[in-house]
Design an enzyme around this catalytic site. Structure first.
Site, PDB file in Angstrom:
ATOM      1  N   THR A 176       0.724  -0.886   0.314  1.00  0.00           N
ATOM      2  CA  THR A 176      -0.024  -0.206   0.127  1.00  0.00           C
ATOM      3  C   THR A 176       0.947   1.568  -0.248  1.00  0.00           C
ATOM      4  O   THR A 176       0.298   1.596  -0.721  1.00  0.00           O
ATOM      5  CB  THR A 176      -0.999  -0.303   1.283  1.00  0.00           C
ATOM      6  OG1 THR A 176      -1.762  -1.090   1.014  1.00  0.00           O
ATOM      7  CG2 THR A 176      -1.276   1.494   1.632  1.00  0.00           C
ATOM      8  N   SER A 183       1.707  -7.578  -0.733  1.00  0.00           N
ATOM      9  CA  SER A 183       2.176  -8.207  -0.032  1.00  0.00           C
ATOM     10  C   SER A 183       1.406  -9.486  -0.076  1.00  0.00           C
ATOM     11  O   SER A 183       2.206 -11.071   0.416  1.00  0.00           O
ATOM     12  CB  SER A 183       2.811  -8.041   1.570  1.00  0.00           C
ATOM     13  OG  SER A 183       1.515  -7.667   2.237  1.00  0.00           O
ATOM     14  N   THR A 207       1.764  -4.731   3.787  1.00  0.00           N
ATOM     15  CA  THR A 207       1.511  -4.932   5.629  1.00  0.00           C
ATOM     16  C   THR A 207       0.828  -6.240   6.087  1.00  0.00           C
ATOM     17  O   THR A 207       1.290  -7.349   7.311  1.00  0.00           O
ATOM     18  CB  THR A 207       1.246  -4.012   6.361  1.00  0.00           C
ATOM     19  OG1 THR A 207      -0.325  -3.892   4.872  1.00  0.00           O
ATOM     20  CG2 THR A 207       1.629  -2.628   6.057  1.00  0.00           C
ATOM     21  N   ASP A 208       0.802  -6.822   4.704  1.00  0.00           N
ATOM     22  CA  ASP A 208      -0.098  -8.144   5.750  1.00  0.00           C
ATOM     23  C   ASP A 208       0.916  -9.394   5.509  1.00  0.00           C
ATOM     24  O   ASP A 208       0.576 -10.253   6.399  1.00  0.00           O
ATOM     25  CB  ASP A 208      -1.100  -8.875   3.483  1.00  0.00           C
ATOM     26  CG  ASP A 208      -2.350  -7.894   3.793  1.00  0.00           C
ATOM     27  OD1 ASP A 208      -2.848  -6.711   4.759  1.00  0.00           O
ATOM     28  OD2 ASP A 208      -3.025  -8.477   2.276  1.00  0.00           O
TER      29      ASP A 208
HETATM   30  N1  ASP Z   1      -3.128  -6.149   0.963  1.00  0.00           N
HETATM   31  C1  ASP Z   1      -2.165  -4.569   1.543  1.00  0.00           C
HETATM   32  C2  ASP Z   1      -0.295  -5.019   1.192  1.00  0.00           C
HETATM   33  O1  ASP Z   1      -0.109  -6.059   2.499  1.00  0.00           O
HETATM   34  C3  ASP Z   1      -2.063  -4.132   2.474  1.00  0.00           C
HETATM   35  C4  ASP Z   1      -1.054  -3.477   2.894  1.00  0.00           C
HETATM   36  O2  ASP Z   1       0.170  -2.942   2.270  1.00  0.00           O
HETATM   37  O3  ASP Z   1      -1.125  -2.141   4.370  1.00  0.00           O
HETATM   38  O4  ASP Z   1       0.401  -4.836   0.204  1.00  0.00           O
END
Ligand code: ASP
Length: 322
Positions: free
Chosen positions: A12, A55, A88-89
């Protein structure tokens, strides 16, 4: 001024929201370019656009390739710190693999964002600046891979994503952050104990992760463990399983497929306490391995890494006590 290598992997923090559809997706030019220009007061930054993946697309193989890339880049002592931006995932999983395999003692920081680059209150630029500040801090040396997010510094071993959307999502249940980032400085209040580092060339073992539930029987374990080299189970409470799962667990152990138990509880450690059918003490007597407080996704990665080095149950149990 310290030299910091900034490695982008996507997530993200590298995305923007389409204001018509509301969908968030990757962007061609990295939205952090303006922030990187501002960082010239803090560090000399070299940027590598390593990959640009959400991710959920990141695999353990990517994590190991990233570790090799970092090892190659740090061999020449050219950099004094590394900052990685990541979705973050699966951020905690990448951070943990790097923590287990990287030999370097220079600070390695992983960060990301919960809000994409053009959303109100986007947290990417702030998290990036905080991460570079932590990477430049002498006290960050030798603390292993750190996750810097929302003014907090967490160890890779303990940190986990706790909220789907809140910017304070990264927490270390039971232990808390090891430091904080303030306007004036970077303050550490704990030093994490370092566990063993491993040499891993490739991931060749198939390790699956299951979650226990009331009334569970052995069918899911049998079906999903077919062809598995290891099984991690998020067990009930202190490390107990419903009795109907015991024959399937015994079968795995008799075939020398290691079974590692963690707890599905958010806090605490799975241990061999209860001696009833399926209780932790009973399971330990059967040869189930107990993990020392890791969550399921990290125990899975640790078992994958451990299995590249040993398949002996006693050695595996010893590694999971660290
Ligand atoms: N779905 C996103 C990812 O992990 C969430 C993020 O980056 O915060 O790529």
């Amino acid at each position: 001024m310290k030299k910091v290598l900034l490695i982008h992997t996507g997530g993200t923090i590298a995305m923007e929201e389409n204001k018509t559809t509301g969908g968030v997706n990757t962007k061609e030019t990295h939205p952090l370019e303006a922030t990187i220009a501002e960082l010239s007061d803090i560090a000399e930054i070299t940027v590598k656009n390593y990959v640009n993946l959400p991710s959920p697309h990141i695999t353990p193989a990517h994590m190991l390739e990233l570790a090799k890339f970092i090892s190659d880049e740090t061999n020449s002592d050219q950099y004094e710190g590394i900052v990685i931006t990541h979705g973050t995932d699966t951020l905690e999983e990448t951070a943990y693999v790097l923590d287990l395999v990287l030999q370097t003692s220079i600070p390695v920081i992983v960060t990301g964002a919960m809000r994409s680059s053009n959303e109100h209150g986007s947290d990417g630029p702030y998290n990036l600046i905080s991460s570079v500040r932590v990477a430049c801090e002498d006290q960050s040396l030798g603390k292993g891979v750190l996750v810097v997010f929302n003014d907090e510094i967490h160890s890779a071993k303990n940190v986990t994503k706790t909220h789907t959307s809140n910017i304070a999502t990264f927490q270390s249940p039971q232990y808390g952050p090891i430091g904080i980032v303030t306007k004036r400085g970077v303050l550490f209040h704990h030093t994490p104990l370092r566990s063993s580092r491993f040499h891993v060339k490739d991931f060749s073992k198939n390790v699956i992760l299951l979650k226990a539930y009331a009334g569970m029987d052995g069918n899911l374990i049998k079906a999903s463990a077919n062809g598995a080299d290891g099984v991690v189970i998020e067990a009930l409470g202190q490390g107990n399983m419903p009795p109907a799962t015991v024959p399937a667990l015994k079968d795995l152990i008799s075939r020398e497929v290691p079974v590692v138990l963690v707890s599905r509880c958010f806090n605490g450690i799975a241990q061999d306490i209860y001696s009833y059918e399926g209780g932790g003490k009973h399971l330990k007597e059967l040869g189930v391995i107990f993990s020392n407080g890791l969550n399921g996704q990290k125990a899975r990665l640790k078992l994958m890494i451990a299995l590249e080095n040993t398949s002996e149950s006693a050695k595996l149990q010893q590694l999971f006590l660290e």
